[in-house]
Design an enzyme around this catalytic site. Structure first.
Site, PDB file in Angstrom:
ATOM      1  N   ARG A  89       0.842  -1.189   0.000  1.00 41.36           N
ATOM      2  CA  ARG A  89       0.000   0.000   0.000  1.00 41.36           C
ATOM      3  C   ARG A  89       0.883   1.247   0.000  1.00 41.36           C
ATOM      4  O   ARG A  89       1.940   1.269   0.606  1.00 41.36           O
ATOM      5  CB  ARG A  89      -0.904   0.036   1.237  1.00 41.36           C
ATOM      6  CG  ARG A  89      -2.112  -0.903   1.160  1.00 41.36           C
ATOM      7  CD  ARG A  89      -2.973  -0.805   2.405  1.00 41.36           C
ATOM      8  NE  ARG A  89      -2.250  -1.250   3.583  1.00 41.36           N
ATOM      9  CZ  ARG A  89      -1.678  -0.443   4.462  1.00 41.36           C
ATOM     10  NH1 ARG A  89      -1.785   0.873   4.344  1.00 41.36           N
ATOM     11  NH2 ARG A  89      -1.006  -0.930   5.486  1.00 41.36           N
ATOM     12  N   TYR A 217      -1.835  -3.570  -6.778  1.00 43.50           N
ATOM     13  CA  TYR A 217      -1.498  -4.358  -5.601  1.00 43.50           C
ATOM     14  C   TYR A 217      -2.514  -4.246  -4.465  1.00 43.50           C
ATOM     15  O   TYR A 217      -2.929  -3.140  -4.086  1.00 43.50           O
ATOM     16  CB  TYR A 217      -0.121  -3.949  -5.041  1.00 43.50           C
ATOM     17  CG  TYR A 217       0.282  -4.882  -3.934  1.00 43.50           C
ATOM     18  CD1 TYR A 217       0.808  -6.142  -4.233  1.00 43.50           C
ATOM     19  CD2 TYR A 217       0.057  -4.554  -2.610  1.00 43.50           C
ATOM     20  CE1 TYR A 217       1.114  -7.031  -3.218  1.00 43.50           C
ATOM     21  CE2 TYR A 217       0.361  -5.443  -1.598  1.00 43.50           C
ATOM     22  CZ  TYR A 217       0.881  -6.677  -1.906  1.00 43.50           C
ATOM     23  OH  TYR A 217       1.176  -7.564  -0.907  1.00 43.50           O
ATOM     24  N   LYS A 226      -9.600  -2.508   2.110  1.00 42.15           N
ATOM     25  CA  LYS A 226      -9.364  -1.349   2.963  1.00 42.15           C
ATOM     26  C   LYS A 226     -10.190  -0.145   2.503  1.00 42.15           C
ATOM     27  O   LYS A 226     -10.702   0.615   3.323  1.00 42.15           O
ATOM     28  CB  LYS A 226      -7.870  -1.013   3.002  1.00 42.15           C
ATOM     29  CG  LYS A 226      -7.001  -2.152   3.578  1.00 42.15           C
ATOM     30  CD  LYS A 226      -7.446  -2.503   4.951  1.00 42.15           C
ATOM     31  CE  LYS A 226      -6.909  -3.755   5.611  1.00 42.15           C
ATOM     32  NZ  LYS A 226      -5.564  -4.180   5.527  1.00 42.15           N
ATOM     33  N   HIS A 246     -10.210  -2.574  11.786  1.00 40.20           N
ATOM     34  CA  HIS A 246      -9.091  -3.393  11.295  1.00 40.20           C
ATOM     35  C   HIS A 246      -8.814  -4.470  12.342  1.00 40.20           C
ATOM     36  O   HIS A 246      -7.810  -4.429  13.045  1.00 40.20           O
ATOM     37  CB  HIS A 246      -7.866  -2.487  11.089  1.00 40.20           C
ATOM     38  CG  HIS A 246      -6.734  -3.109  10.333  1.00 40.20           C
ATOM     39  ND1 HIS A 246      -5.428  -2.694  10.484  1.00 40.20           N
ATOM     40  CD2 HIS A 246      -6.700  -4.101   9.409  1.00 40.20           C
ATOM     41  CE1 HIS A 246      -4.638  -3.402   9.685  1.00 40.20           C
ATOM     42  NE2 HIS A 246      -5.393  -4.272   9.027  1.00 40.20           N
ATOM     43  N   SER A 268      -0.915  -3.386  10.478  1.00 40.30           N
ATOM     44  CA  SER A 268      -0.594  -4.275   9.365  1.00 40.30           C
ATOM     45  C   SER A 268       0.675  -5.069   9.652  1.00 40.30           C
ATOM     46  O   SER A 268       1.666  -4.514  10.141  1.00 40.30           O
ATOM     47  CB  SER A 268      -0.411  -3.448   8.095  1.00 40.30           C
ATOM     48  OG  SER A 268      -1.600  -2.725   7.843  1.00 40.30           O
ATOM     49  N   CYS A 270       1.259  -7.275  11.912  1.00 42.35           N
ATOM     50  CA  CYS A 270       1.588  -7.395  13.339  1.00 42.35           C
ATOM     51  C   CYS A 270       0.876  -8.562  14.005  1.00 42.35           C
ATOM     52  O   CYS A 270       0.772  -8.608  15.232  1.00 42.35           O
ATOM     53  CB  CYS A 270       1.294  -6.095  14.061  1.00 42.35           C
ATOM     54  SG  CYS A 270       2.452  -4.780  13.608  1.00 42.35           S
ATOM     55  N   ASP A 295      -8.829  -9.905   9.340  1.00 42.86           N
ATOM     56  CA  ASP A 295      -8.358  -8.553   9.002  1.00 42.86           C
ATOM     57  C   ASP A 295      -9.384  -7.449   9.290  1.00 42.86           C
ATOM     58  O   ASP A 295      -9.003  -6.372   9.696  1.00 42.86           O
ATOM     59  CB  ASP A 295      -7.961  -8.501   7.522  1.00 42.86           C
ATOM     60  CG  ASP A 295      -7.065  -7.311   7.170  1.00 42.86           C
ATOM     61  OD1 ASP A 295      -6.098  -7.059   7.911  1.00 42.86           O
ATOM     62  OD2 ASP A 295      -7.348  -6.637   6.166  1.00 42.86           O
ATOM     63  N   ARG A 387       2.285 -12.086  -0.409  1.00 44.09           N
ATOM     64  CA  ARG A 387       1.045 -12.541   0.235  1.00 44.09           C
ATOM     65  C   ARG A 387       0.414 -13.724  -0.482  1.00 44.09           C
ATOM     66  O   ARG A 387       0.654 -13.957  -1.659  1.00 44.09           O
ATOM     67  CB  ARG A 387       0.046 -11.388   0.293  1.00 44.09           C
ATOM     68  CG  ARG A 387       0.564 -10.245   1.178  1.00 44.09           C
ATOM     69  CD  ARG A 387      -0.511  -9.368   1.693  1.00 44.09           C
ATOM     70  NE  ARG A 387       0.077  -8.382   2.605  1.00 44.09           N
ATOM     71  CZ  ARG A 387      -0.390  -8.116   3.821  1.00 44.09           C
ATOM     72  NH1 ARG A 387      -1.462  -8.748   4.277  1.00 44.09           N
ATOM     73  NH2 ARG A 387       0.188  -7.215   4.582  1.00 44.09           N
TER      74      ARG A 387
END
Ligand code: GTP
Ligand code: SPV
Ligand code: MN
Length: 609
Positions: A89, A217, A226, A246, A268, A270, A295, A387
């Site tokens: 991002r 992406y 998001k 989130h 993100s 974590c 998420d 990912r």
């Protein structure tokens, strides 16, 4: 209207939608309008069928957007490399476009609607020339759920279309749910020329609209995630009295057979995916974790006055590096088929590969940039933000409530961060308002999930810094209001307790003190005990921490004193960080709720300031 009015709808495009039983007039008009500006070679309405998916994949194999994975080891799975300058991002190119700058607030990039029209809209002109324009209808949330919302993404990326099929309920079912007059969030996406110079992700929360150009992406391009489910839905949630967060959602089944659910917000990369799929160690016989989401959570008051959460997504877009049989066996099982791997490394026998996947690096690895990779070389073979994209239903720990239209009742909120020092393994807030203060004060070391420096400590309130679609001061107010004493649906509100965790505290030698992963169940156990008024704790200036012996460490191999260090509160260190937090709060001016300032003052007093 944001866009200049455009000419007569093109009849050609009308004929495309007539394959479906219902025609939503507003949708048809918008699609025609976009096509007349972007000038695609053809328009394809995605129905979400297997046949369509196969067609798109065949085409992407032919143009080398995808490579086929080894059909024995990873059946029906594909490998993709995004442009090397487009692998995470881009927060500095992400904007909130509201009439007034104050409504975007000091933590967002703001762009006026006029600027958006002048700088961004022209980039869509002819952007799809020679390309196919896909119209991708999708539902966020279980089909038919009162939580669910419809989005339409128009995109010129087939990779986005097939990814949306995994990540959302995509295709005909979404058009059926939309109906003739239903409302939907408009998401317009084009790869453009993929240049970061001409890359913009712009949100219009007042119009429920998103424009994204120049990136293919993840969170920049899969607009349901998001852009819609957090930034646009967050603004809707504030207007309508619910929460878009989130957060992972997981269920903990206890030996009694009872299952309790918690939501956890970590920044993100974590640890949300890993916690959501946790496998307890052998000593936790009788405990089982059920994954509801990894998420995003949409959370509303239920008829019982409790908060209930659904996962709006249908798939996982998870960090690959670090995922192994040892750390996350449920993720490893989930990605064995029907998955897409993006920017991992790729072996000569067609398998995705990354660091810490387990075992020795195989020979013949091609790295995420497409170059031959030499085992042991300092360059990582997989990009740190590479990912997997995998259907949630394939996860062995998926909750039987995953598709439940009413979601699951929440017993605790957990905030978390990546903090090498200062922040203890776990603490509990004193009450709801203090919990909101704890959420607002989260700071975490940056990760590869966004472009920019990694490992820099920054404020990331509620793990929402990059994802709040409006003024974050108003967001803090909204959280306070949600928990204000009173009724919801005619019964007294019952708010969950609020906790903070940190799996990442390090020793003086720079080693993680806490084993993490499956062992995190020990912390969840204490959190559940505390949430029902049991468990033992001692008061500290920042909240309650487990009393000596309060945390179950049976069978845990740890360095002597590691536990003491993990739970140690250093009031001097906290006091030293307080002015920096004051500065952060001051950025919000009069949009900072007085209660947050009051909580901050009380905390400073407890710290002796
Ligand atoms: P986003 O998808 O970016 O929102 O991230 P996430 O919060 O789902 O993060 P994820 O679970 O994918 O974890 C990111 C990285 O942290 C991975 O490399 C994990 O291996 C690592 N990680 C996760 N949990 C733990 C833990 O308990 N301890 C340690 N040391 N590392 C962890
Ligand atoms: C994150 O960065 O928090 C993610 C990945 O979950 S992305 O979809 O790219 O936002
Ligand atoms: Mn995320």
């Amino acid at each position: 209207m944001l866009r200049p009015r455009l000419g007569i709808p093109l009849l050609f495009f009308h004929s495309r939608l007539s394959r479906f039983s219902r025609v939503n007039r507003a949708l048809q008009t918008w699609v025609d309008e976009v096509a007349s500006v972007t000038k695609p070679q053809r328009v394809v309405w995605c129905d979400g069928s297997d046949a369509e998916n196969e067609r798109l994949i065949a085409q992407m194999l032919a143009d080398e957007t995808l490579q086929k994975c080894n059909p024995e080891k990873f059946p029906n799975s594909y490998y993709h490399r995004s442009h090397p300058s487009d692998v995470a991002r881009t927060e500095h190119l992400t904007f909130i476009s509201t009439d007034k700058k104050e409504d975007a607030g000091p933590t967002n990039n703001w762009m006026s609607p006029e600027q958006a029209r002048e700088r961004v809209w022209p980039l869509f002109s002819n952007a799809m020339k020679g390309r196919t324009m896909y119209v991708v209808p999708y539902v966020m949330g279980p089909l038919g759920s009162p939580f669910s919302k419809v989005g339409i993404e128009i995109t010129d990326s087939a990779y986005v279309a097939i990814s949306m099929r995994i990540m959302t309920r995509m295709g005909k079912a979404a058009l059926d749910q939309l109906g003739d007059n239903g409302e939907f969030v408009k998401g317009l996406h084009s790869l453009g020329d993929l240049s970061p110079e001409r890359r913009f992700i712009v949100h219009f929360p007042q119009q429920n609209e998103i424009w994204s150009i120049g990136s293919g992406y993840g969170g920049n391009a899969l607009l349901g995630k998001k852009c819609f489910a957090l930034r646009i839905a967050g603004a809707q949630a504030r207007r309508e009295g619910w929460l878009a967060e989130h957060m992972l959602i997981l269920g903990i089944q206890e030996p009694s057979g009872e299952t309790h659910y918690v939501c956890a917000a970590f920044p993100s990369a974590c640890g949300k995916t890993n916690l959501a799929m946790l496998v307890p160690p052998a000593s936790f016989n009788g405990y089982k974790i059920f994954t509801v989401g990894d998420d995003i959570a949409w959370i509303r008051f239920g008829p019982d006055g409790r908060l209930w959460a659904v996962n709006p997504e249908a798939g996982f877009f998870g960090v690959a590096p670090g995922t192994s049989e040892k750390t996350n066996p449920n993720a490893m099982a989930t990605i064995r088929k029907n998955s897409i791997f993006t920017n991992t490394a790729f072996t000569s026998d067609g398998c995705p590969w990354w660091d810490d996947m387990g075992g020795d690096a195989p020979a013949g690895v091609t790295d995420w940039k497409g170059n031959k990779w030499i085992p042991g070389s300092p360059e990582k073979a997989a990009h740190p933000n590479s990912r997997f994209t995998a259907p949630a239903r394939q996860c062995p720990s998926i909750s039987p409530k995953f598709e439940d239209p009413l979601g699951v009742p929440i017993s605790a909120f957990i905030f978390g961060a990546r903090r090498a020092s200062l922040v203890p393994l776990v603490y509990e807030s004193f009450d709801w308002n203090h919990g909101v203060y704890v959420g607002s004060s989260v700071a975490s070391e940056t990760t590869a999930a966004a472009t920019g420096a990694v490992g820099v400590l920054r404020r990331d309130p509620f793990a929402m810094l990059p994802f709040c679609g409006y003024n974050m001061g108003d967001y803090f107010s909204h959280w306070l209001t949600m928990g204000a004493p009173g009724n919801a649906n005619g019964v007294a509100k019952k708010m969950p307790k609020v906790f903070h965790v940190n799996w990442f505290r390090k020793s003086a030698e720079g080693k993680f003190l806490w084993p993490g992963f499956g062992e995190n169940i020990r912390v969840l156990q204490w959190i559940l005990e505390r949430s029902r008024g049991k468990g033992t704790a001692v008061e500290s200036p920042i909240g309650y921490i487990p009393a000596k012996g309060g945390l179950n460490t049976a069978g845990l191999q740890m360095q002597p004193n590691a536990m003491d260090e993990l739970l140690r509160i250093d009031p001097k260190g906290w006091a030293a960080e307080a002015p920096q937090l004051t500065d952060f709060y001051n950025k919000f001016g009069d949009r900072l709720p007085a209660e947050i300032r009051r909580q901050h003052q009380m905390q400073m007093k407890r710290l002796g300031l």
